[in-house]
Design a protein around this motif. Sequence first.
Motif: not given
Length: 257
Positions: A83-86, A230-241, A243-244, A249-252
């Motif tokens: 229930q929490d996107l983050y 390690v050198g891996i590039h996961l889609k789930s990590k990019k999604f976190i980036d 989101l951040d 942007i919203m805070e600004s």
Amino acid sequence: MKTKESYALVLYNKNYREDDKLVKLFTETAGKRMFFIKHASKSKLASVIQPLTIADFMLKINEKGLSYIDDYNDVQTYPRINQDLYRLAYATYVMSLVDAAIPDNEPDSQLFAFARKTLDLMEEGLDYEILTNIFEIQILERFGVRLNFHECVFCHRVGLPFDFSHKYSGPLCPNHLYEDTHRSHLDPNVLYLLDQFQNVQFSELKNISLKKDMKKKLRYFIDDLYEDYVGIHLKSKKFIDDLDKWGHIMESEQELP
């Protein structure tokens, strides 16, 4: 084909042919395996093959191809995470790390327990960013990476304000900073925390609280470690980036008069 009963965590599912699905399970006793679900939308398994679900499955294990799920019981889901996107984004990233860190078909009951406990603590409401950092640091060995955050790589002194050297794969004390002109120039508290994260016990986690600025410093440095070692590039990590970035942007915008 062997019949086996095992707890398993659903990593993901994907469509296969018309109404069939392939489901990736991380089982406690048989490792990660792909399972075939016939007519998935009409199957009694439809609700239990969703990501971030744990159940006690009755399985038919095929060592040379797709395996099958016969039945299940004792289902555990994570409503607070979902229930929490983050929180969901970080939990999904943890599961992606599990999938990337070990080969298929190789049992790793210790990692299964670690992943399950991490999700349990996220569900309890503990800081999902810190939990993810701890998971990232402790899982590094599964990628063949052993890093020292505890003592100077030259004089082995401990308890000092260290910086990190990628060149020497470890800390530099104040007397040996000159050894690497391209050292990381870290806040010493980053290495202190990573040293703690390598050996932290779950019972201690409820007492860990970090300020937003320190979380950012940890995030940037752990990203550097994963990129370099390690050198891996996961889609789930990019999604976190992403989101951040959206959050910043919203805070600004909220700070504008």
